[in-house]
Design an enzyme around this catalytic site. Structure first.
Site, mmCIF file in Angstrom:
data_model
loop_
_atom_site.group_PDB
_atom_site.id
_atom_site.type_symbol
_atom_site.label_atom_id
_atom_site.label_comp_id
_atom_site.label_asym_id
_atom_site.label_seq_id
_atom_site.Cartn_x
_atom_site.Cartn_y
_atom_site.Cartn_z
ATOM 1 N N ASP A 156 7.466 6.768 7.285
ATOM 2 C CA ASP A 156 6.844 6.102 6.136
ATOM 3 C C ASP A 156 5.391 5.722 6.412
ATOM 4 O O ASP A 156 4.703 5.183 5.543
ATOM 5 C CB ASP A 156 7.665 4.878 5.685
ATOM 6 C CG ASP A 156 7.929 3.866 6.786
ATOM 7 O OD1 ASP A 156 8.032 4.267 7.960
ATOM 8 O OD2 ASP A 156 8.044 2.662 6.475
ATOM 9 N N ASP B 155 4.021 -2.216 11.780
ATOM 10 C CA ASP B 155 5.329 -2.866 11.665
ATOM 11 C C ASP B 155 5.613 -3.661 12.939
ATOM 12 O O ASP B 155 5.378 -3.179 14.043
ATOM 13 C CB ASP B 155 6.430 -1.817 11.496
ATOM 14 C CG ASP B 155 6.337 -1.092 10.169
ATOM 15 O OD1 ASP B 155 5.397 -1.378 9.415
ATOM 16 O OD2 ASP B 155 7.206 -0.246 9.901
ATOM 17 N N HIS C 133 4.017 -4.128 2.935
ATOM 18 C CA HIS C 133 5.193 -3.485 3.533
ATOM 19 C C HIS C 133 6.475 -4.223 3.122
ATOM 20 O O HIS C 133 7.273 -4.635 3.955
ATOM 21 C CB HIS C 133 5.050 -3.440 5.070
ATOM 22 C CG HIS C 133 5.974 -2.467 5.753
ATOM 23 N ND1 HIS C 133 7.250 -2.793 6.115
ATOM 24 C CD2 HIS C 133 5.805 -1.179 6.140
ATOM 25 C CE1 HIS C 133 7.823 -1.747 6.704
ATOM 26 N NE2 HIS C 133 6.965 -0.756 6.726
HETATM 27 ZN ZN ZN Z 1 8.240 1.388 11.358
#
Ligand code: ZN
Length: 304
Positions: A67, A211, A269
């Site tokens: 992603d 992330d 996100h």
């Molecule tokens: Zn990730």
């Protein structure tokens, strides 16, 4: 400068949010823009906003999850099909080179522009005329980085009034004085430009996280930044689930911003489970801890 969010969803695209990509428009510094991550569909999102792919200079990838990178082959080959010859530098963790070379190679694609691929580790990624970019390792199931972007301080304005008062006439050499150089004027007078400059103008600083679950690097990565961009994949009540997958909750993103002394937080996100009507309470969870929080939506623009 401005941040333009091309995709603000985590994991999979939804009708509300495409997967992750953020453009840093350098208007006022450069004529171009940088991209942070390039989820699938990023090139489509770019068609719906004023960014011109020809002005794309650098791409910074935080990690290799799909992603965040599946938009790369399409974006690069479309840029090539437009006949653009200006080169791009692509930064990312180990493996980014193999990914790009394999997808372009297997699909029989080629590029009309030079593509430099730099596989990064923690530490300074670049230091050019205008910016220093440093990568910090985050806490995620795969190697993942956050980028701290520091604009160099700019020299203060030249005090033309004081120069004239000292009998120094404007002319071509004023440009040199503006840069703080010592110049011999046409009449033989030696003038030190530094004496005529106002106080230096502090450069802007940003922290763009990949992330991560709450991570020890965040304090230094985002220390006193003007703008911090951090993921907030799930709501506070789902903190445990978020952390087990290497993600943060709304409240944890806000706490990280507070601890680092950031001036402003933009959360992004978000899980595709959240609908438009959820954004208000998710944002309220952040603001209860860190009032200067905004939530990014696809095509949100924030002045830096
Ligand atoms: Zn990730």
């Amino acid at each position: 400068m401005e941040l333009l969010f091309l995709g603000t969803g985590g994991g999979t695209p939804s009708r509300l949010r495409n997967v992750t990509s953020i453009a840093l428009n350098l208007q006022g510094v450069h004529n171009g823009f940088w991209l942070f991550d390039c989820g699938e569909g990023t090139q489509h999102q770019m068609l719906r906003c004023p960014l011109k792919v020809s002005k794309l200079e650098k791409i910074f990838i935080t990690h290799l999850h799909g992603d965040h990178i599946f938009g790369l082959p399409g974006l690069l080959t479309s840029r090539s099909m437009n006949g653009i010859t200006d080169g791009i530098t692509l930064y990312g963790p180990k493996g980014i080179k193999a990914f790009v070379e394999a997808t372009l190679g297997l699909s029989g694609s080629w590029l009309t522009f030079p593509l430099e691929i730099v596989e990064i580790t923690a530490g300074e990624v670049l230091n050019d005329e205008h910016f220093r970019v440093t990568a910090y390792p985050l806490t995620h199931p795969v190697e993942c980085y956050g980028y701290r972007i520091e604009e160099h301080d700019k020299s203060g304005a030249l005090d033309a009034g004081r120069l004239l008062a000292d009998g120094i006439k404007p002319g071509k050499l004023f440009q040199q004085l503006k840069l703080g150089k010592t110049v011999t004027m046409e009449d033989g007078q030696i003038v030190d430009g530094r004496k005529y400059l106002g106080p230096a103008i502090k450069g802007l600083t940003l922290a763009i996280f990949g992330d991560t679950s709450p991570t020890p690097a965040s304090r230094e990565l985002a220390a006193n930044v003007d703008v911090m961009v951090h993921e907030a994949t799930l709501a506070a009540e789902m903190e445990e689930k978020a952390n087990s997958r290497g993600h943060s909750s709304t409240v944890q993103a806000a706490k990280a911003a507070k601890e680092a002394g950031a001036k402003k937080l933009i959360v992004t996100h978000l899980s595709s489970r959240y609908l438009r009507e959820d954004t208000e309470w998710l944002l309220a969870e952040c603001r209860a801890i860190f009032p200067a929080t905004e939530m990014a939506h696809d095509f949100s623009v924030f002045e830096v």
